[in-house]
Enzyme design. Sequence first.
Site, PDB file in Angstrom:
ATOM      1  N   SER A 149       0.854  -1.198   0.000  1.00 49.91           N
ATOM      2  CA  SER A 149       0.000   0.000   0.000  1.00 49.91           C
ATOM      3  C   SER A 149       0.883   1.238   0.000  1.00 49.91           C
ATOM      4  O   SER A 149       2.073   1.161   0.336  1.00 49.91           O
ATOM      5  CB  SER A 149      -0.863  -0.010   1.262  1.00 49.91           C
ATOM      6  OG  SER A 149      -1.491   1.245   1.460  1.00 49.91           O
ATOM      7  N   TYR A 162      -3.920  -0.891   9.789  1.00 45.54           N
ATOM      8  CA  TYR A 162      -3.652  -1.056   8.348  1.00 45.54           C
ATOM      9  C   TYR A 162      -2.250  -0.550   8.021  1.00 45.54           C
ATOM     10  O   TYR A 162      -1.470  -1.222   7.343  1.00 45.54           O
ATOM     11  CB  TYR A 162      -4.717  -0.296   7.546  1.00 45.54           C
ATOM     12  CG  TYR A 162      -4.655  -0.534   6.055  1.00 45.54           C
ATOM     13  CD1 TYR A 162      -5.210  -1.681   5.486  1.00 45.54           C
ATOM     14  CD2 TYR A 162      -4.036   0.381   5.209  1.00 45.54           C
ATOM     15  CE1 TYR A 162      -5.154  -1.900   4.115  1.00 45.54           C
ATOM     16  CE2 TYR A 162      -3.987   0.170   3.838  1.00 45.54           C
ATOM     17  CZ  TYR A 162      -4.546  -0.971   3.298  1.00 45.54           C
ATOM     18  OH  TYR A 162      -4.490  -1.182   1.939  1.00 45.54           O
ATOM     19  N   LYS A 166       0.730  -2.873   6.594  1.00 39.36           N
ATOM     20  CA  LYS A 166       1.303  -2.689   5.249  1.00 39.36           C
ATOM     21  C   LYS A 166       2.755  -2.214   5.321  1.00 39.36           C
ATOM     22  O   LYS A 166       3.558  -2.548   4.450  1.00 39.36           O
ATOM     23  CB  LYS A 166       0.437  -1.720   4.435  1.00 39.36           C
ATOM     24  CG  LYS A 166      -0.973  -2.243   4.138  1.00 39.36           C
ATOM     25  CD  LYS A 166      -0.968  -3.512   3.276  1.00 39.36           C
ATOM     26  CE  LYS A 166      -2.392  -3.907   2.859  1.00 39.36           C
ATOM     27  NZ  LYS A 166      -2.424  -5.082   1.969  1.00 39.36           N
TER      28      LYS A 166
HETATM   29  P1  NAP Z   1     -11.526  -5.463  -1.838  1.00 45.70           P
HETATM   30  O1  NAP Z   1     -12.307  -5.251  -3.088  1.00 45.70           O
HETATM   31  O2  NAP Z   1     -12.117  -5.168  -0.514  1.00 45.70           O
HETATM   32  O3  NAP Z   1     -10.912  -6.937  -1.858  1.00 45.70           O
HETATM   33  C1  NAP Z   1     -10.308  -7.513  -0.737  1.00 45.70           C
HETATM   34  C2  NAP Z   1     -10.150  -8.993  -0.985  1.00 45.70           C
HETATM   35  O4  NAP Z   1      -9.614  -9.610   0.191  1.00 45.70           O
HETATM   36  C3  NAP Z   1     -11.494  -9.665  -1.261  1.00 45.70           C
HETATM   37  O5  NAP Z   1     -11.331 -10.697  -2.175  1.00 45.70           O
HETATM   38  C4  NAP Z   1     -11.832 -10.229   0.107  1.00 45.70           C
HETATM   39  O6  NAP Z   1     -12.733 -11.308   0.082  1.00 45.70           O
HETATM   40  C5  NAP Z   1     -10.451 -10.679   0.552  1.00 45.70           C
HETATM   41  N1  NAP Z   1     -10.456 -10.944   1.968  1.00 45.70           N
HETATM   42  C6  NAP Z   1     -10.576 -10.078   2.987  1.00 45.70           C
HETATM   43  N2  NAP Z   1     -10.605 -10.727   4.158  1.00 45.70           N
HETATM   44  C7  NAP Z   1     -10.513 -12.050   3.875  1.00 45.70           C
HETATM   45  C8  NAP Z   1     -10.496 -13.232   4.659  1.00 45.70           C
HETATM   46  N3  NAP Z   1     -10.602 -13.218   6.008  1.00 45.70           N
HETATM   47  N4  NAP Z   1     -10.391 -14.418   4.027  1.00 45.70           N
HETATM   48  C9  NAP Z   1     -10.315 -14.473   2.692  1.00 45.70           C
HETATM   49  N5  NAP Z   1     -10.327 -13.397   1.887  1.00 45.70           N
HETATM   50  C10 NAP Z   1     -10.425 -12.198   2.485  1.00 45.70           C
HETATM   51  O7  NAP Z   1     -10.255  -4.539  -1.874  1.00 45.70           O
HETATM   52  P2  NAP Z   1      -9.066  -4.350  -2.915  1.00 45.70           P
HETATM   53  O8  NAP Z   1      -8.878  -2.899  -3.035  1.00 45.70           O
HETATM   54  O9  NAP Z   1      -9.218  -5.159  -4.151  1.00 45.70           O
HETATM   55  O10 NAP Z   1      -7.889  -4.904  -2.006  1.00 45.70           O
HETATM   56  C11 NAP Z   1      -6.971  -5.891  -2.414  1.00 45.70           C
HETATM   57  C12 NAP Z   1      -5.648  -5.628  -1.734  1.00 45.70           C
HETATM   58  O11 NAP Z   1      -5.126  -4.388  -2.201  1.00 45.70           O
HETATM   59  C13 NAP Z   1      -5.734  -5.507  -0.214  1.00 45.70           C
HETATM   60  O12 NAP Z   1      -4.623  -6.137   0.380  1.00 45.70           O
HETATM   61  C14 NAP Z   1      -5.683  -3.992   0.004  1.00 45.70           C
HETATM   62  O13 NAP Z   1      -5.186  -3.665   1.267  1.00 45.70           O
HETATM   63  C15 NAP Z   1      -4.741  -3.590  -1.104  1.00 45.70           C
HETATM   64  N6  NAP Z   1      -4.798  -2.171  -1.468  1.00 45.70           N
HETATM   65  C16 NAP Z   1      -5.901  -1.627  -2.056  1.00 45.70           C
HETATM   66  C17 NAP Z   1      -5.886  -0.288  -2.397  1.00 45.70           C
HETATM   67  C18 NAP Z   1      -7.045   0.397  -3.076  1.00 45.70           C
HETATM   68  O14 NAP Z   1      -6.968   1.610  -3.319  1.00 45.70           O
HETATM   69  N7  NAP Z   1      -8.116  -0.276  -3.413  1.00 45.70           N
HETATM   70  C19 NAP Z   1      -4.766   0.492  -2.149  1.00 45.70           C
HETATM   71  C20 NAP Z   1      -3.666  -0.097  -1.545  1.00 45.70           C
HETATM   72  C21 NAP Z   1      -3.687  -1.431  -1.222  1.00 45.70           C
HETATM   73  P3  NAP Z   1     -14.304 -11.045   0.317  1.00 45.70           P
HETATM   74  O15 NAP Z   1     -14.825 -10.435  -0.944  1.00 45.70           O
HETATM   75  O16 NAP Z   1     -14.821 -12.392   0.610  1.00 45.70           O
HETATM   76  O17 NAP Z   1     -14.400 -10.073   1.470  1.00 45.70           O
END
Ligand code: NAP
Length: 257
Positions: A149, A162, A166
């Site tokens: 992140s 968080y 990260k």
């Molecule tokens: P998201 O749409 O909320 O996706 C998160 C994913 O993690 C989903 O598939 C979710 O599954 C899974 N997950 C969460 N808790 C879980 C658990 N206990 N067991 C199994 N799966 C679990 O968010 P995203 O933005 O795509 O995030 C993906 C990664 O990118 C994360 O690590 C996040 O911190 C990182 N990130 C995102 C951003 C951003 O701007 N979006 C920026 C920096 C970093 P469910 O659908 O079943 O909940």
Amino acid sequence: MATPFSLEGKVALVTGANTGLGQAIAVALAEAGADIAAAGRSAPTETQAAVEATGRRFLSIKADFGSTEPVQRVVDEAVGTFGKVDILVNNAGIIRRADSIDFSEADWDAVMDTNLKVVFFLTQAFARQVLKQGPDARGVAGKVINIASLLSFQGGIRVPSYTASKSGLAGLTKILANEWATKGINVNAIAPGYFDTNNTEALRADQDRNAAILARIPAGRWGQPSDIGGAAVFLASGAADYVQGVTLPVDGGWLAR
Ligand code: NAP
């Protein structure tokens, strides 16, 4: 013709691939030639259709990464179906928002467990497996890509667990690279900037935060999930065999500002 970015014949295990960045990464890896094992708690129906449309094979593995309980089974199921595993993308992650003064132990533990502890032990199980398999013709045993992140570099606000998780993940990326580079395992991370996914829904819904974020992004827009896949393909591929321990920002220029 094979290119340095081809993942032809490789098997990628991607966590949290049902939606958002994990889905986009799984599809990009499949487009580059990899078969996909998707591990998570929600059915990855859309991702399965998109991966199979590329002609690659797809396996869904049910797993709740709230604890380390499923980590060995997840690796075993991927290997049981595909015979091996070559690439691990640690994407599943959660965020909890509250002022640090009020932040609860439950929100601390939930985020640290999913974003850091489980990532370490899943990566350990993956590394043990790829070392057992041995290196490929290029001397590569496995590729690990952690989804970090901007808060691996910056402090953020109202997200203490968080940021800790990260920032810890960027450190973990470096120590594992140090220990495993000579064993043929590449460990790197991607730091996504502000991407339009469920994870950032609350930020986009807040008009003032949304405007402030957009004003700071040199690219002038939120990232779309399709903006992330190329970096994952690069780090998973032969083009990055000598890349170790980096956390690569994909942020529309945010950190350059
Ligand atoms: P998201 O749409 O909320 O996706 C998160 C994913 O993690 C989903 O598939 C979710 O599954 C899974 N997950 C969460 N808790 C879980 C658990 N206990 N067991 C199994 N799966 C679990 O968010 P995203 O933005 O795509 O995030 C993906 C990664 O990118 C994360 O690590 C996040 O911190 C990182 N990130 C995102 C951003 C951003 O701007 N979006 C920026 C920096 C970093 P469910 O659908 O079943 O909940």
